[in-house]
Motif scaffolding. Structure first.
Motif, PDB file in Angstrom:
ATOM      1  N   ALA A 143       0.833  -1.209   0.000  1.00 47.36           N
ATOM      2  CA  ALA A 143       0.000   0.000   0.000  1.00 47.36           C
ATOM      3  C   ALA A 143       0.863   1.254   0.000  1.00 47.36           C
ATOM      4  O   ALA A 143       0.562   2.226  -0.704  1.00 47.36           O
ATOM      5  CB  ALA A 143      -0.935   0.002   1.210  1.00 47.36           C
ATOM      6  N   VAL A 144       1.954   1.245   0.764  1.00 46.31           N
ATOM      7  CA  VAL A 144       2.862   2.392   0.785  1.00 46.31           C
ATOM      8  C   VAL A 144       3.491   2.587  -0.589  1.00 46.31           C
ATOM      9  O   VAL A 144       3.602   3.725  -1.083  1.00 46.31           O
ATOM     10  CB  VAL A 144       3.944   2.208   1.882  1.00 46.31           C
ATOM     11  CG1 VAL A 144       5.070   3.214   1.731  1.00 46.31           C
ATOM     12  CG2 VAL A 144       3.320   2.301   3.263  1.00 46.31           C
ATOM     13  N   GLU A 145       3.889   1.500  -1.219  1.00 50.19           N
ATOM     14  CA  GLU A 145       4.469   1.597  -2.563  1.00 50.19           C
ATOM     15  C   GLU A 145       3.448   2.140  -3.563  1.00 50.19           C
ATOM     16  O   GLU A 145       3.787   2.969  -4.413  1.00 50.19           O
ATOM     17  CB  GLU A 145       4.992   0.229  -3.024  1.00 50.19           C
ATOM     18  CG  GLU A 145       6.215  -0.248  -2.288  1.00 50.19           C
ATOM     19  CD  GLU A 145       7.396   0.698  -2.435  1.00 50.19           C
ATOM     20  OE1 GLU A 145       7.624   1.202  -3.553  1.00 50.19           O
ATOM     21  OE2 GLU A 145       8.064   0.956  -1.420  1.00 50.19           O
ATOM     22  N   ASP A 146       2.205   1.694  -3.461  1.00 52.37           N
ATOM     23  CA  ASP A 146       1.154   2.204  -4.346  1.00 52.37           C
ATOM     24  C   ASP A 146       0.935   3.697  -4.127  1.00 52.37           C
ATOM     25  O   ASP A 146       0.758   4.458  -5.085  1.00 52.37           O
ATOM     26  CB  ASP A 146      -0.162   1.443  -4.126  1.00 52.37           C
ATOM     27  CG  ASP A 146      -0.095   0.005  -4.601  1.00 52.37           C
ATOM     28  OD1 ASP A 146       0.831  -0.322  -5.386  1.00 52.37           O
ATOM     29  OD2 ASP A 146      -0.972  -0.796  -4.196  1.00 52.37           O
ATOM     30  N   ILE A 147       0.936   4.124  -2.882  1.00 46.88           N
ATOM     31  CA  ILE A 147       0.753   5.550  -2.579  1.00 46.88           C
ATOM     32  C   ILE A 147       1.912   6.364  -3.140  1.00 46.88           C
ATOM     33  O   ILE A 147       1.711   7.435  -3.728  1.00 46.88           O
ATOM     34  CB  ILE A 147       0.612   5.760  -1.053  1.00 46.88           C
ATOM     35  CG1 ILE A 147      -0.735   5.197  -0.583  1.00 46.88           C
ATOM     36  CG2 ILE A 147       0.729   7.234  -0.689  1.00 46.88           C
ATOM     37  CD1 ILE A 147      -0.891   5.134   0.920  1.00 46.88           C
ATOM     38  N   LYS A 148       3.143   5.869  -2.978  1.00 47.39           N
ATOM     39  CA  LYS A 148       4.303   6.582  -3.520  1.00 47.39           C
ATOM     40  C   LYS A 148       4.214   6.687  -5.039  1.00 47.39           C
ATOM     41  O   LYS A 148       4.492   7.744  -5.613  1.00 47.39           O
ATOM     42  CB  LYS A 148       5.606   5.871  -3.123  1.00 47.39           C
ATOM     43  CG  LYS A 148       5.990   6.069  -1.686  1.00 47.39           C
ATOM     44  CD  LYS A 148       7.286   5.332  -1.380  1.00 47.39           C
ATOM     45  CE  LYS A 148       7.681   5.474   0.066  1.00 47.39           C
ATOM     46  NZ  LYS A 148       8.901   4.719   0.371  1.00 47.39           N
ATOM     47  N   ARG A 149       3.818   5.595  -5.686  1.00 43.90           N
ATOM     48  CA  ARG A 149       3.701   5.601  -7.142  1.00 43.90           C
ATOM     49  C   ARG A 149       2.620   6.580  -7.591  1.00 43.90           C
ATOM     50  O   ARG A 149       2.825   7.374  -8.519  1.00 43.90           O
ATOM     51  CB  ARG A 149       3.382   4.184  -7.642  1.00 43.90           C
ATOM     52  CG  ARG A 149       3.404   4.051  -9.156  1.00 43.90           C
ATOM     53  CD  ARG A 149       3.214   2.615  -9.614  1.00 43.90           C
ATOM     54  NE  ARG A 149       2.315   1.799  -8.830  1.00 43.90           N
ATOM     55  CZ  ARG A 149       0.986   1.827  -8.917  1.00 43.90           C
ATOM     56  NH1 ARG A 149       0.400   2.658  -9.747  1.00 43.90           N
ATOM     57  NH2 ARG A 149       0.248   1.028  -8.180  1.00 43.90           N
ATOM     58  N   GLN A 150       1.485   6.579  -6.917  1.00 37.51           N
ATOM     59  CA  GLN A 150       0.402   7.499  -7.256  1.00 37.51           C
ATOM     60  C   GLN A 150       0.822   8.951  -7.025  1.00 37.51           C
ATOM     61  O   GLN A 150       0.499   9.835  -7.826  1.00 37.51           O
ATOM     62  CB  GLN A 150      -0.850   7.196  -6.404  1.00 37.51           C
ATOM     63  CG  GLN A 150      -1.520   5.898  -6.737  1.00 37.51           C
ATOM     64  CD  GLN A 150      -2.202   5.945  -8.089  1.00 37.51           C
ATOM     65  OE1 GLN A 150      -2.640   6.997  -8.546  1.00 37.51           O
ATOM     66  NE2 GLN A 150      -2.273   4.798  -8.741  1.00 37.51           N
ATOM     67  N   ARG A 151       1.562   9.214  -5.961  1.00 39.68           N
ATOM     68  CA  ARG A 151       2.035  10.568  -5.670  1.00 39.68           C
ATOM     69  C   ARG A 151       2.963  11.057  -6.778  1.00 39.68           C
ATOM     70  O   ARG A 151       2.858  12.205  -7.236  1.00 39.68           O
ATOM     71  CB  ARG A 151       2.759  10.603  -4.323  1.00 39.68           C
ATOM     72  CG  ARG A 151       3.123  12.029  -3.887  1.00 39.68           C
ATOM     73  CD  ARG A 151       4.011  12.031  -2.692  1.00 39.68           C
ATOM     74  NE  ARG A 151       5.324  11.561  -3.132  1.00 39.68           N
ATOM     75  CZ  ARG A 151       6.303  11.202  -2.346  1.00 39.68           C
ATOM     76  NH1 ARG A 151       6.140  11.211  -1.054  1.00 39.68           N
ATOM     77  NH2 ARG A 151       7.459  10.797  -2.825  1.00 39.68           N
ATOM     78  N   GLU A 152       3.871  10.181  -7.224  1.00 39.58           N
ATOM     79  CA  GLU A 152       4.784  10.563  -8.305  1.00 39.58           C
ATOM     80  C   GLU A 152       4.014  10.860  -9.587  1.00 39.58           C
ATOM     81  O   GLU A 152       4.327  11.832 -10.291  1.00 39.58           O
ATOM     82  CB  GLU A 152       5.807   9.453  -8.546  1.00 39.58           C
ATOM     83  CG  GLU A 152       6.813   9.309  -7.423  1.00 39.58           C
ATOM     84  CD  GLU A 152       7.685   8.074  -7.567  1.00 39.58           C
ATOM     85  OE1 GLU A 152       7.528   7.333  -8.564  1.00 39.58           O
ATOM     86  OE2 GLU A 152       8.516   7.842  -6.679  1.00 39.58           O
ATOM     87  N   GLU A 153       2.988  10.065  -9.879  1.00 39.11           N
ATOM     88  CA  GLU A 153       2.178  10.314 -11.078  1.00 39.11           C
ATOM     89  C   GLU A 153       1.422  11.637 -10.964  1.00 39.11           C
ATOM     90  O   GLU A 153       1.331  12.396 -11.932  1.00 39.11           O
ATOM     91  CB  GLU A 153       1.188   9.166 -11.293  1.00 39.11           C
ATOM     92  CG  GLU A 153       1.846   7.875 -11.738  1.00 39.11           C
ATOM     93  CD  GLU A 153       0.854   6.728 -11.882  1.00 39.11           C
ATOM     94  OE1 GLU A 153      -0.375   6.993 -11.851  1.00 39.11           O
ATOM     95  OE2 GLU A 153       1.307   5.586 -12.016  1.00 39.11           O
ATOM     96  N   VAL A 154       0.895  11.917  -9.781  1.00 39.77           N
ATOM     97  CA  VAL A 154       0.167  13.173  -9.582  1.00 39.77           C
ATOM     98  C   VAL A 154       1.114  14.362  -9.674  1.00 39.77           C
ATOM     99  O   VAL A 154       0.750  15.417 -10.206  1.00 39.77           O
ATOM    100  CB  VAL A 154      -0.585  13.146  -8.228  1.00 39.77           C
ATOM    101  CG1 VAL A 154      -1.118  14.512  -7.854  1.00 39.77           C
ATOM    102  CG2 VAL A 154      -1.707  12.129  -8.270  1.00 39.77           C
ATOM    103  N   GLN A 155       2.337  14.220  -9.183  1.00 37.96           N
ATOM    104  CA  GLN A 155       3.298  15.322  -9.262  1.00 37.96           C
ATOM    105  C   GLN A 155       3.728  15.577 -10.706  1.00 37.96           C
ATOM    106  O   GLN A 155       4.080  16.697 -11.056  1.00 37.96           O
ATOM    107  CB  GLN A 155       4.531  15.026  -8.388  1.00 37.96           C
ATOM    108  CG  GLN A 155       4.243  15.157  -6.908  1.00 37.96           C
ATOM    109  CD  GLN A 155       5.426  14.741  -6.045  1.00 37.96           C
ATOM    110  OE1 GLN A 155       6.356  14.104  -6.528  1.00 37.96           O
ATOM    111  NE2 GLN A 155       5.389  15.101  -4.779  1.00 37.96           N
TER     112      GLN A 155
END
Length: 168
Positions: A143-155
């Protein structure tokens, strides 16, 4: 004759009448029960100890050492059980009057198997708990990895939008 549909509340409800005004006014819960107690007519003990086979009056067929190899002993008792069941079938065909001793032997093997499995329960519970906790850790890391990946995509989105606007 008129009767109430529901019985009146127990008298200790009065202890909680000031709860809305002062939630700390309620009484403390009773202390945990230790030792033996009676519940629905049965005597129970809070000490969760498995009595030995000898305490139950049953002969133990596997070694009495503290570190028993459960897998080996269960396999051995299972093979012995199969042998005794085959012998019981033979006795029922050849000498039906002698079946009682074979049934007692099978009963003894079943009691030993049951006790051995119950002795293994704490180890099984510990292993299950470890497995569940490892799965939870794995899910949380994912879940943490998914959140990090989503954050990078949003940035990346604002930068791409600015690049698209600048190109027009």
């Amino acid at each position: 004759m008129a009767t109430a549909t529901y019985p009146p509340p127990p008298p200790f409800y009065r202890l909680y009448k000031d709860y809305n005004v002062n939630p700390k006014s309620i009484p403390e819960p009773p202390p945990p029960i230790e030792g033996t107690y009676v519940c629905f007519g049965g005597n129970y003990n809070t000490d969760d100890v498995l009595p030995s086979l000898e305490e139950q009056g049953v002969r133990q067929l596997y070694p009495k050492e503290p570190n028993v190899d459960f897998k080996k002993e269960l396999r051995s008792l299972s093979r012995e059980l199969q042998l005794h069941i085959l012998e019981l079938a033979d006795v029922l065909v050849e000498r039906p009057s002698q079946y009682a001793r074979r049934v007692e032997d099978i009963s003894l093997i079943f009691k030993n198997l049951h006790h051995l499995l119950n002795s293994f329960r704490p180890h099984q519970a510990r292993a299950t708990l470890i497995h569940v906790l490892e799965l939870q850790i794995q899910r949380r890391k994912q879940a943490v990895e998914d959140i990090k990946r989503q954050r990078e995509e949003v940035q990346k989105l604002p930068k791409e939008a600015l690049g698209t606007l600048a190109g027009q």
